[in-house]
Design a protein around this motif. Structure first.
Motif, PDB file in Angstrom:
ATOM      1  N   UNK A  67      -6.945  49.735  13.990  1.00  0.00           N
ATOM      2  CA  UNK A  67      -6.487  48.780  15.004  1.00  0.00           C
ATOM      3  C   UNK A  67      -5.910  49.460  16.252  1.00  0.00           C
ATOM      4  N   UNK A  68      -5.559  50.735  16.128  1.00  0.00           N
ATOM      5  CA  UNK A  68      -4.996  51.464  17.274  1.00  0.00           C
ATOM      6  C   UNK A  68      -5.523  52.882  17.285  1.00  0.00           C
ATOM      7  N   UNK A  69      -5.899  53.345  18.461  1.00  0.00           N
ATOM      8  CA  UNK A  69      -6.166  54.761  18.692  1.00  0.00           C
ATOM      9  C   UNK A  69      -5.269  55.217  19.833  1.00  0.00           C
ATOM     10  N   UNK A  70      -4.636  56.349  19.617  1.00  0.00           N
ATOM     11  CA  UNK A  70      -3.693  56.919  20.587  1.00  0.00           C
ATOM     12  C   UNK A  70      -4.173  58.327  20.915  1.00  0.00           C
ATOM     13  N   UNK A  71      -4.428  58.602  22.194  1.00  0.00           N
ATOM     14  CA  UNK A  71      -4.953  59.890  22.604  1.00  0.00           C
ATOM     15  C   UNK A  71      -4.110  60.476  23.726  1.00  0.00           C
ATOM     16  N   UNK A  72      -4.315  61.736  23.981  1.00  0.00           N
ATOM     17  CA  UNK A  72      -3.533  62.419  25.012  1.00  0.00           C
ATOM     18  C   UNK A  72      -4.417  63.400  25.776  1.00  0.00           C
ATOM     19  N   UNK A  73      -3.941  63.796  26.942  1.00  0.00           N
ATOM     20  CA  UNK A  73      -4.623  64.756  27.809  1.00  0.00           C
ATOM     21  C   UNK A  73      -3.661  65.899  28.099  1.00  0.00           C
ATOM     22  N   UNK A  74      -4.172  67.124  28.015  1.00  0.00           N
ATOM     23  CA  UNK A  74      -3.327  68.290  28.295  1.00  0.00           C
ATOM     24  C   UNK A  74      -4.166  69.414  28.876  1.00  0.00           C
ATOM     25  N   UNK A  75      -3.462  70.419  29.418  1.00  0.00           N
ATOM     26  CA  UNK A  75      -4.059  71.716  29.727  1.00  0.00           C
ATOM     27  C   UNK A  75      -3.724  72.626  28.557  1.00  0.00           C
ATOM     28  N   UNK A  76      -4.766  73.093  27.852  1.00  0.00           N
ATOM     29  CA  UNK A  76      -4.535  73.906  26.660  1.00  0.00           C
ATOM     30  C   UNK A  76      -4.291  75.379  26.993  1.00  0.00           C
ATOM     31  N   UNK A  77      -4.094  75.684  28.233  1.00  0.00           N
ATOM     32  CA  UNK A  77      -3.904  77.072  28.656  1.00  0.00           C
ATOM     33  C   UNK A  77      -4.645  77.295  29.948  1.00  0.00           C
ATOM     34  N   UNK A  78      -5.584  78.229  29.964  1.00  0.00           N
ATOM     35  CA  UNK A  78      -6.388  78.430  31.152  1.00  0.00           C
ATOM     36  C   UNK A  78      -5.908  79.583  32.004  1.00  0.00           C
ATOM     37  N   UNK A  79      -6.388  79.581  33.232  1.00  0.00           N
ATOM     38  CA  UNK A  79      -6.167  80.724  34.107  1.00  0.00           C
ATOM     39  C   UNK A  79      -4.753  80.800  34.638  1.00  0.00           C
ATOM     40  N   UNK A  80      -4.175  79.651  34.977  1.00  0.00           N
ATOM     41  CA  UNK A  80      -2.867  79.637  35.618  1.00  0.00           C
ATOM     42  C   UNK A  80      -1.795  79.206  34.616  1.00  0.00           C
TER      43      UNK A  80
END
Length: 496
Positions: free
Chosen positions: A44-57
């Motif tokens: 009945x619910x999906x909860x998601x997130x957005x992040x920078x997992x690291x990278x160049x900077x």
């Protein structure tokens, strides 16, 4: 085969603004069309997130979500016509016609999701949550991750804003070391990347992102985006009156001096940039601008004008240094309180070829070693500023971390043994300020009252509408920033 028509084809301004896609159902990868049938029964619910997992900077400047929300998701975006168009084009039994009709009939076409995010302009260390998304109607849990594709495109303005701020930190460092103030730093890098990006929309988004950090730009589309989506109504600073090679070489080699004389006389008392390497850069700087036209340059300055000498080829560090030395010989120099040479305030050199944050360090370091202050020089950057970036620059990712199945919270995560860097977060997340800086709390262990994530969108409505001025203020250079010289020494990333 050539098709002939007897009448001109007319395209409405609205259709042109929409581009090839004007249907929220098509703002997703095709494989998501059937995902509503793959989640566990009873979800009945999906909860998601957005992040920078690291990278160049080492950090990200968060920017661009407001544009995406206003452009694509605010208001009644699901219509009968949109559903019919999707059904016709997809022609797939997996198409979720029933689900989209449910949103139309029960929510008036408004998307029943809640989106929380850090305030735009925030400078956040990598590996922290930046955005969370969850459905608000238990009948459409699939919608949370259906929006992954379009929401993930915030990676681009984030990458540009972050890359641009790294440039600013380098310039700021050298202005601090070799000068008496940093007042001219926001005017020290021109965005000249319009022609170097993939589309007008890319130019608008990237150009706007760079303007968080710098106030000079040739990318007009960026100003337009800020006016429309970020309440930027003040007059923006444009890069002044610059010549290009065609406006010089069209006069012919023998009349190069006439070309520069004409520019100075036409824009007398204004900010004038002269490209000087059409033939012999050093002869142009010394014999034309510093010789034949010297009196005119000084008269131009007496009326408040500034002359910018622009080389556009050769080894940047050597070319810039030699131009400064020639101008210093012709017009004189002063020495500031830190012992570095400065040209008269009406003269600058602008290097706009081969510029990225690493070459800035090389050029400004070379000038410092030869006794020149950084404020004698400004820069222009194009493709490396706006285009030589991708989603992996900051390793941006959108992942599900919680599902409610048959009334029970279930932590959702991935933990691939082949790449531990892709391990995802679990449960509900909060971003909090703790001793030592930002920290993401997982599994619902955070304090909601301390959560820095702000609800910006809910059920089709925009709940937070940032102005560009406050975004700029949040992104300003800070004493708490990572040591830029240490970062440059350690950076072993892709070749720029």
């Amino acid at each position: 085969m050539i098709l002939e028509t007897s009448a001109a084809v007319s395209v409405s301004p609205a259709a042109m603004d929409a581009g090839p896609v004007n249907n929220v159902i098509f703002l997703a990868d095709c494989y998501k069309v059937g995902h509503h049938r793959q989640y566990p029964p009873g979800t009945t619910t999906l909860y998601s997130y957005f992040e920078s997992r690291g990278g160049r900077f080492p950090y990200t400047v968060f920017f661009g979500l407001q544009y995406i929300l206003k452009r694509w998701l605010v208001g009644p975006v699901v219509t009968k016509e949109a559903i019919e168009e999707a059904k016709d084009i997809l022609q797939n039994d997996n198409f979720n016609e029933e689900g989209w009709k449910y949103i139309l009939e029960h929510h008036g076409g408004r998307l029943p999701v809640r989106i929380k995010a850090v305030p735009e302009g925030s400078v956040i260390p990598t590996r922290n949550v930046l955005v969370t998304v969850e459905n608000t109607d238990p009948a459409v849990p699939w919608l949370t991750n259906y929006l992954e594709t379009v929401l993930s495109q915030v990676w681009y303005p984030i990458a540009v804003a972050t890359n641009s701020r790294i440039h600013k930190q380098v310039i700021h460092h050298y202005h601090t070391v070799t000068g008496t103030d940093t007042n001219s730093v926001p005017y020290s890098l021109h965005d000249c990347g319009y022609r170097g990006v993939s589309s007008v929309e890319s130019a608008a988004i990237g150009g706007a992102a760079n303007l968080i950090n710098f106030k000079f730009s040739d990318t007009l589309a960026g100003f337009c985006l800020l006016k429309k989506y970020y309440h930027e109504v003040t007059r923006m600073d444009i890069a002044g009156v610059f010549s290009e090679h065609s406006t010089v070489t069209s006069w012919g080699r023998e009349r190069e001096a006439d070309a520069h004389r004409h520019a100075l006389q036409t824009f007398f008392g204004q900010f004038v940039g002269c490209v000087c390497d059409s033939y012999n850069l050093y002869e142009c700087v010394e014999n034309i601008l510093g010789g034949e036209l010297k009196d005119l340059v000084i008269q131009h300055a007496e009326k408040g004008g500034i002359l910018v000498v622009r080389p556009d080829s050769g080894d940047p560090k050597e070319v810039v240094l030699k131009c400064l030395e020639i101008l210093g010989k012709c017009f004189g120099t002063e020495t500031n309180s830190k012992g570095f040479k400065t040209l008269p305030p009406f003269l600058k050199v602008c290097q706009a070829d081969g510029i990225n944050f690493k070459s800035l360090d090389i050029i400004l370091g070379h000038l410092k070693d030869h006794g020149w202050a950084a404020n004698n020089v400004s820069f222009g950057s194009g493709a490396s500023l706006l285009q030589r970036l991708d989603r992996d620059t900051q390793k941006c990712a959108y992942k599900c971390s919680l599902a409610v199945i048959d009334g029970q919270d279930v932590e959702v995560f991935k933990e691939p043994i082949t790449d531990t860097g892709k391990k995802s977060k679990r449960g509900r997340l909060t971003l909090q300020m703790e001793e030592g800086g930002y920290k993401t709390f997982e599994k619902g262990t955070g304090d909601p009252d301390k959560d820095l994530l702000v609800t910006v969108f809910e059920n089709g409505e925009l709940l937070k509408d940032y102005t560009f001025d406050e975004i700029r203020q949040r992104a300003e250079i800070s004493p708490s920033d990572p040591d830029i010289m240490k970062f440059l020494a350690e950076d072993q990333g892709q070749r720029w």
